[in-house]
Write a protein that holds these residues in place. Structure first.
Motif, PDB file in Angstrom:
ATOM      1  N   THR A 415     -17.888  29.238  -2.300  1.00  0.00           N
ATOM      2  CA  THR A 415     -17.091  28.717  -2.589  1.00  0.00           C
ATOM      3  C   THR A 415     -17.751  26.991  -3.153  1.00  0.00           C
ATOM      4  O   THR A 415     -17.330  26.697  -4.263  1.00  0.00           O
ATOM      5  N   ILE A 416     -18.982  26.763  -2.806  1.00  0.00           N
ATOM      6  CA  ILE A 416     -19.991  25.673  -3.076  1.00  0.00           C
ATOM      7  C   ILE A 416     -19.825  26.019  -4.412  1.00  0.00           C
ATOM      8  O   ILE A 416     -20.505  25.174  -5.675  1.00  0.00           O
ATOM      9  N   ASP A 417     -20.493  27.803  -4.917  1.00  0.00           N
ATOM     10  CA  ASP A 417     -20.962  27.709  -6.342  1.00  0.00           C
ATOM     11  C   ASP A 417     -19.855  27.206  -6.883  1.00  0.00           C
ATOM     12  O   ASP A 417     -19.926  27.133  -8.280  1.00  0.00           O
ATOM     13  N   THR A 418     -18.490  28.066  -6.328  1.00  0.00           N
ATOM     14  CA  THR A 418     -17.299  27.656  -7.658  1.00  0.00           C
ATOM     15  C   THR A 418     -17.540  26.369  -7.777  1.00  0.00           C
ATOM     16  O   THR A 418     -16.835  26.356  -8.907  1.00  0.00           O
ATOM     17  N   ILE A 419     -17.722  25.680  -6.980  1.00  0.00           N
ATOM     18  CA  ILE A 419     -16.937  24.316  -7.222  1.00  0.00           C
ATOM     19  C   ILE A 419     -18.512  23.347  -8.090  1.00  0.00           C
ATOM     20  O   ILE A 419     -17.726  22.856  -9.486  1.00  0.00           O
ATOM     21  N   ALA A 420     -19.649  23.916  -7.643  1.00  0.00           N
ATOM     22  CA  ALA A 420     -20.701  23.888  -8.874  1.00  0.00           C
ATOM     23  C   ALA A 420     -20.609  23.790 -10.656  1.00  0.00           C
ATOM     24  O   ALA A 420     -20.736  23.391 -10.842  1.00  0.00           O
ATOM     25  N   ILE A 421     -19.903  24.852 -10.236  1.00  0.00           N
ATOM     26  CA  ILE A 421     -20.281  25.942 -12.213  1.00  0.00           C
ATOM     27  C   ILE A 421     -19.118  24.875 -12.041  1.00  0.00           C
ATOM     28  O   ILE A 421     -19.098  24.675 -13.790  1.00  0.00           O
ATOM     29  N   ALA A 422     -17.908  24.885 -11.527  1.00  0.00           N
ATOM     30  CA  ALA A 422     -16.664  24.139 -12.329  1.00  0.00           C
ATOM     31  C   ALA A 422     -16.890  22.512 -12.419  1.00  0.00           C
ATOM     32  O   ALA A 422     -16.951  21.927 -13.712  1.00  0.00           O
ATOM     33  N   ALA A 423     -17.609  21.985 -11.869  1.00  0.00           N
ATOM     34  CA  ALA A 423     -18.326  20.796 -11.990  1.00  0.00           C
ATOM     35  C   ALA A 423     -19.428  20.665 -13.801  1.00  0.00           C
ATOM     36  O   ALA A 423     -18.939  19.447 -14.364  1.00  0.00           O
ATOM     37  N   LEU A 424     -20.197  21.184 -13.197  1.00  0.00           N
ATOM     38  CA  LEU A 424     -21.078  20.970 -14.671  1.00  0.00           C
ATOM     39  C   LEU A 424     -20.734  21.916 -15.893  1.00  0.00           C
ATOM     40  O   LEU A 424     -20.041  20.570 -16.950  1.00  0.00           O
ATOM     41  N   LYS A 425     -19.520  22.621 -15.687  1.00  0.00           N
ATOM     42  CA  LYS A 425     -18.783  22.980 -17.426  1.00  0.00           C
ATOM     43  C   LYS A 425     -17.841  22.092 -17.147  1.00  0.00           C
ATOM     44  O   LYS A 425     -17.464  21.938 -19.097  1.00  0.00           O
ATOM     45  N   PHE A 426     -17.067  21.313 -16.656  1.00  0.00           N
ATOM     46  CA  PHE A 426     -15.998  20.369 -16.675  1.00  0.00           C
ATOM     47  C   PHE A 426     -16.723  19.415 -17.285  1.00  0.00           C
ATOM     48  O   PHE A 426     -15.949  18.523 -18.328  1.00  0.00           O
ATOM     49  N   ASN A 427     -17.469  18.864 -16.651  1.00  0.00           N
ATOM     50  CA  ASN A 427     -18.225  17.484 -17.422  1.00  0.00           C
ATOM     51  C   ASN A 427     -18.596  17.812 -18.705  1.00  0.00           C
ATOM     52  O   ASN A 427     -18.926  16.953 -19.748  1.00  0.00           O
ATOM     53  N   ARG A 551       1.620  24.445 -11.478  1.00  0.00           N
ATOM     54  CA  ARG A 551       0.386  24.898 -11.470  1.00  0.00           C
ATOM     55  C   ARG A 551       0.065  26.313 -12.407  1.00  0.00           C
ATOM     56  O   ARG A 551      -1.292  25.893 -13.078  1.00  0.00           O
ATOM     57  N   ASP A 552       1.081  27.461 -12.713  1.00  0.00           N
ATOM     58  CA  ASP A 552       0.881  28.001 -13.698  1.00  0.00           C
ATOM     59  C   ASP A 552      -0.326  27.129 -15.087  1.00  0.00           C
ATOM     60  O   ASP A 552      -0.847  27.455 -15.426  1.00  0.00           O
ATOM     61  N   THR A 553       0.201  26.041 -15.252  1.00  0.00           N
ATOM     62  CA  THR A 553       0.044  25.555 -16.925  1.00  0.00           C
ATOM     63  C   THR A 553      -1.502  25.345 -16.427  1.00  0.00           C
ATOM     64  O   THR A 553      -2.450  25.181 -17.305  1.00  0.00           O
ATOM     65  N   LEU A 554      -1.438  24.082 -15.068  1.00  0.00           N
ATOM     66  CA  LEU A 554      -3.084  24.159 -14.602  1.00  0.00           C
ATOM     67  C   LEU A 554      -4.175  25.229 -14.767  1.00  0.00           C
ATOM     68  O   LEU A 554      -4.574  25.376 -15.183  1.00  0.00           O
ATOM     69  N   VAL A 555      -3.505  26.101 -14.047  1.00  0.00           N
ATOM     70  CA  VAL A 555      -4.183  27.396 -13.630  1.00  0.00           C
ATOM     71  C   VAL A 555      -4.626  27.516 -15.686  1.00  0.00           C
ATOM     72  O   VAL A 555      -5.820  28.938 -15.915  1.00  0.00           O
ATOM     73  N   THR A 556      -3.522  28.119 -16.790  1.00  0.00           N
ATOM     74  CA  THR A 556      -4.082  28.000 -17.753  1.00  0.00           C
ATOM     75  C   THR A 556      -5.253  27.406 -18.755  1.00  0.00           C
ATOM     76  O   THR A 556      -5.779  27.864 -18.951  1.00  0.00           O
ATOM     77  N   THR A 557      -4.633  25.963 -17.843  1.00  0.00           N
ATOM     78  CA  THR A 557      -5.767  25.191 -18.881  1.00  0.00           C
ATOM     79  C   THR A 557      -7.439  25.360 -18.171  1.00  0.00           C
ATOM     80  O   THR A 557      -8.314  25.427 -18.637  1.00  0.00           O
ATOM     81  N   THR A 558      -7.322  25.411 -17.140  1.00  0.00           N
ATOM     82  CA  THR A 558      -8.206  26.254 -15.753  1.00  0.00           C
ATOM     83  C   THR A 558      -9.502  27.531 -16.917  1.00  0.00           C
ATOM     84  O   THR A 558     -10.126  27.398 -16.580  1.00  0.00           O
ATOM     85  N   ASP A 559      -8.037  28.157 -17.285  1.00  0.00           N
ATOM     86  CA  ASP A 559      -8.590  29.909 -17.391  1.00  0.00           C
ATOM     87  C   ASP A 559      -9.368  29.374 -18.925  1.00  0.00           C
ATOM     88  O   ASP A 559     -10.201  30.376 -19.380  1.00  0.00           O
ATOM     89  N   LEU A 560      -9.019  28.476 -19.665  1.00  0.00           N
ATOM     90  CA  LEU A 560      -9.749  28.310 -20.864  1.00  0.00           C
ATOM     91  C   LEU A 560     -10.898  27.882 -20.886  1.00  0.00           C
ATOM     92  O   LEU A 560     -11.671  27.801 -21.841  1.00  0.00           O
ATOM     93  N   MET A 561     -10.977  26.811 -19.717  1.00  0.00           N
ATOM     94  CA  MET A 561     -12.326  26.324 -19.411  1.00  0.00           C
ATOM     95  C   MET A 561     -13.438  27.674 -18.550  1.00  0.00           C
ATOM     96  O   MET A 561     -14.471  27.139 -18.691  1.00  0.00           O
ATOM     97  N   GLY A 562     -12.485  28.434 -18.086  1.00  0.00           N
ATOM     98  CA  GLY A 562     -13.714  29.474 -17.634  1.00  0.00           C
ATOM     99  C   GLY A 562     -13.582  29.027 -16.618  1.00  0.00           C
ATOM    100  O   GLY A 562     -14.924  29.598 -15.870  1.00  0.00           O
ATOM    101  N   LEU A 563     -12.713  28.737 -15.155  1.00  0.00           N
ATOM    102  CA  LEU A 563     -13.271  27.733 -13.510  1.00  0.00           C
ATOM    103  C   LEU A 563     -12.072  29.108 -12.975  1.00  0.00           C
ATOM    104  O   LEU A 563     -11.501  28.777 -13.441  1.00  0.00           O
ATOM    105  N   LYS A 564     -13.138  28.801 -11.914  1.00  0.00           N
ATOM    106  CA  LYS A 564     -12.395  29.937 -10.966  1.00  0.00           C
ATOM    107  C   LYS A 564     -11.493  28.763  -9.651  1.00  0.00           C
ATOM    108  O   LYS A 564     -12.634  27.628  -9.483  1.00  0.00           O
ATOM    109  N   ILE A 565     -10.186  29.128  -9.362  1.00  0.00           N
ATOM    110  CA  ILE A 565     -10.007  28.082  -8.344  1.00  0.00           C
ATOM    111  C   ILE A 565     -10.386  29.213  -7.155  1.00  0.00           C
ATOM    112  O   ILE A 565     -10.186  29.457  -6.825  1.00  0.00           O
ATOM    113  N   PRO A 566     -10.474  28.177  -6.779  1.00  0.00           N
ATOM    114  CA  PRO A 566     -10.852  28.789  -4.313  1.00  0.00           C
ATOM    115  C   PRO A 566      -9.848  28.990  -3.945  1.00  0.00           C
ATOM    116  O   PRO A 566      -9.136  27.865  -4.268  1.00  0.00           O
TER     117      PRO A 566
END
Ligand code: ARG
Length: 569
Positions: A415-427, A551-566
């Motif tokens: 989970t920590i890895d997933t959050i860290a990657i999301a932090a980097l990518k989103f930023n 939720r589905d709309t948010l998941v579509t946008t996180t998928d577009l950014m290649g973020l995984k949801i823990p």
């Protein structure tokens, strides 16, 4: 549905001319505002405010209009009917494009035997998101990791190995490619030290630099020992690239094919250049002149062969276009690199035009800005080195771990890895890709504000509501509360957002949309109780429905950014 487009088209059709539709910052007076009266007044030489009065009833007739009012010099504010929103709000789905384009996407573009560094962060992350956006829009993309695997840096690495292991068989005259070479190998980290050492030495030692040039040309001409060595370190390097890409949750490249592969097409490209009389000899090298009379900025010629006969980076890029045309025959080729390569691509596109190889209006270079440290200079690690991508990932992971323990959250390593990657990518994604930005590991890993962790946290929250629910989500007609309404309207703005993100090649639009959506989701969550006992069943069902499509709309946008949801956060 693309609500904006629906409303805008309906107004234009009703009035018979094209007006501009805006989404006001403050939704209190309307969801949309049109300048139709101003446009119409100009056309008919009338007073805008008067014309607004005439237009108003027509607008009120439209099926989606709840109320329309005149404001200021003649703007018309439009409020959309709740039942229209309720009926049409759905989660987005990928487009079925009737006329899909084939798009070759050149990003990542790592260099063999050099570790991935901070300079590769944006091309990887933004490139991957652009690729996902294009696919969502129904186009066929073919992604290329156009590796630097055939130029002087290979000569550097081989020259260095030759220096530290002069007795190895690769460098002997009696080298036999069939012998057992299995004991000649390197660890990835060892391999990554060769290039920097060689390049430092080459700066001071002319003789060594001369060797590098000779080795590069010989490698390209097929020297068996050098090629055998290349074939040893190539897969080691490729594997470490893949490991990093995988950590970043970036789609695997369709092709890991770079300069070496392109160079196979040297002969036909050379022929083409000769036929058009474009190859000019200059001090033993062969160059192509790309300068135009109209140029005001310097436009140096392109070196096709250097004086040793070696093929250059510029030359292999022409060959790559040739190859891609032959194999993919794409409608477009899009390159994503540091903006400092703009001149290179300008030169390349000019050669495409001079040779007639590719229609230049379908060649696109997107140049991105630099990632800087707090001092405004390119980001370095604490030891003062240009940071490797793996270091950056580690820095972000440490920051997330520290934050989690500050907040007394117990999170497992995944989970920590997933959050860290999301932090980097989103930023990375939320910054305009064409500008520089300052990387601050602490702020990007914050669980609040415009950050990846905030987005993930919101998604986790919605997932948990939906998991706990026993009612089926279902929309029942009801008067929408402001926070329900704002959220649904933003869900219905997804299509417009992705369309602009696509047209403008602007990944920040997706990231900003995700952040906005999260804010509205959290406002809705706080003001509209969903599963509380005192909420009647109809409202529960409706709010669950809203929760689900949010939720589905948010998941579509996180998928577009290649973020995984823990699962939990
Ligand atoms: N490998 C190059 C670099 O690191 C980038 C290559 C970009 N793509 C291209 N087709 N030139 O600078």
């Amino acid at each position: 549905m693309n609500l904006y487009k629906y409303v805008s088209d309906a107004i234009n059709e009703k009035l018979g001319f094209a007006a501009n539709l805006e989404i006001p910052r403050n939704r209190e007076f309307g969801d949309f505002s049109t300048n139709a009266a101003m446009v119409g007044a100009k056309l008919a030489h009338k007073n805008p405010r008067e014309l607004a009065g005439e237009i108003l009833p027509k607008i009120q007739e439209l099926d989606f209009v709840d109320a329309a009012t005149i404001a200021g010099p003649g703007f018309i504010n439009i409020k959309i009917r709740d039942d229209f929103i309720l009926k049409n709000a759905t989660a987005p789905a990928p487009y079925k494009n009737e006329t899909p384009l084939v798009i070759d996407m050149d990003y990542g573009a790592y260099n063999v035997a050099k570790s991935l560094h901070i300079g590769h962060l944006r091309t990887s992350i933004v490139g991957d998101t652009l690729n996902r956006i294009f696919r969502f829009m129904g186009h066929k993309t073919i992604s290329y990791n156009h590796m630097g695997d055939w130029g002087r840096s290979m000569g550097m690495v081989i020259a260095w190995i030759k220096r530290i292991h002069p007795d190895w068989p690769f460098f002997q005259n009696n080298f036999d490619a069939n012998m057992d070479l299995s004991k000649y190998t390197f660890s990835p980290s060892e391999l990554n030290t060769f290039y920097p050492q060689a390049s430092a030495l080459a700066k001071q030692d002319e003789k060594f630099m001369d060797d590098v040039h000779t080795i590069t040309a010989e490698l390209q001409r097929g020297h068996p020992g050098y090629n055998a060595l290349y074939n040893i370190f190539m897969p080691i390097s490729l594997k470490s690239m893949h490991d990093t890409i995988h950590k970043l949750n970036i789609l695997p490249f369709d092709n890991d094919l770079g300069e070496k592969n392109a160079a196979l097409y040297e002969a036909p490209v050379e022929k083409l250049l000769r036929e058009k009389n474009l190859l000019v000899e200059s001090d033993g090298a062969e160059i192509v002149v790309v300068k135009r009379d109209t140029d005001t900025a310097p436009m140096p010629p392109v070196m096709f062969h250097n004086s040793r006969g070696a093929t250059t980076y510029d030359a292999t890029d022409i060959m790559a276009i040739y190859y891609r045309k032959l194999t993919d025959n794409p409608n477009k080729i899009i390159y994503l690199t540091d903006s400092r390569q703009s001149l290179h691509f300008e030169q390349l596109f000019r050669i495409a035009e001079l040779t007639g190889l590719f229609d230049t209006k379908n060649l696109e270079h997107i140049g991105y800005g630099t990632i800087n440290g707090a001092d405004g200079k390119p980001f370095k690690t604490r030891s003062g080195n240009a940071a490797d991508l793996d270091d950056i990932i580690q820095i972000a992971t440490d920051a997330v771990r520290a934050r989690a323990s500050e907040n007394n959250k117990e999170l497992d390593d995944d989970t920590i890895d997933t959050i860290a990657i999301a932090a980097l990518k989103f930023n990375d994604l939320i910054h305009d890709l064409r500008s520089d930005y300052i990387f601050d590991p602490d702020s990007v890993t914050s669980f609040e504000g415009k950050t990846g962790p905030y987005v993930l946290y919101t998604a986790v929250r919605l997932n948990s509501v939906l998991k706990r629910a026993t009612n089926t989500p279902k929309l029942n007609n009801h008067i929408l509360l402001p926070d329900e309404r704002n959220l649904l309207m933003t869900i219905m703005d997804f299509d417009r957002t992705i369309q602009s993100a696509y047209e403008n090649r602007a990944t920040d639009m997706i990231a900003n949309y995700a952040y906005n959506l999260c804010q509205l989701i959290n406002a809705f969550y706080h003001s509209c109780p969903i599963l509380r006992d005192d909420i009647d069943d109809d409202t529960k069902q409706s709010r669950l429905y809203i929760t689900k499509i949010a939720r589905d709309t948010l998941v579509t946008t996180t998928d577009l950014m290649g973020l995984k949801i823990p699962d939990k956060m």
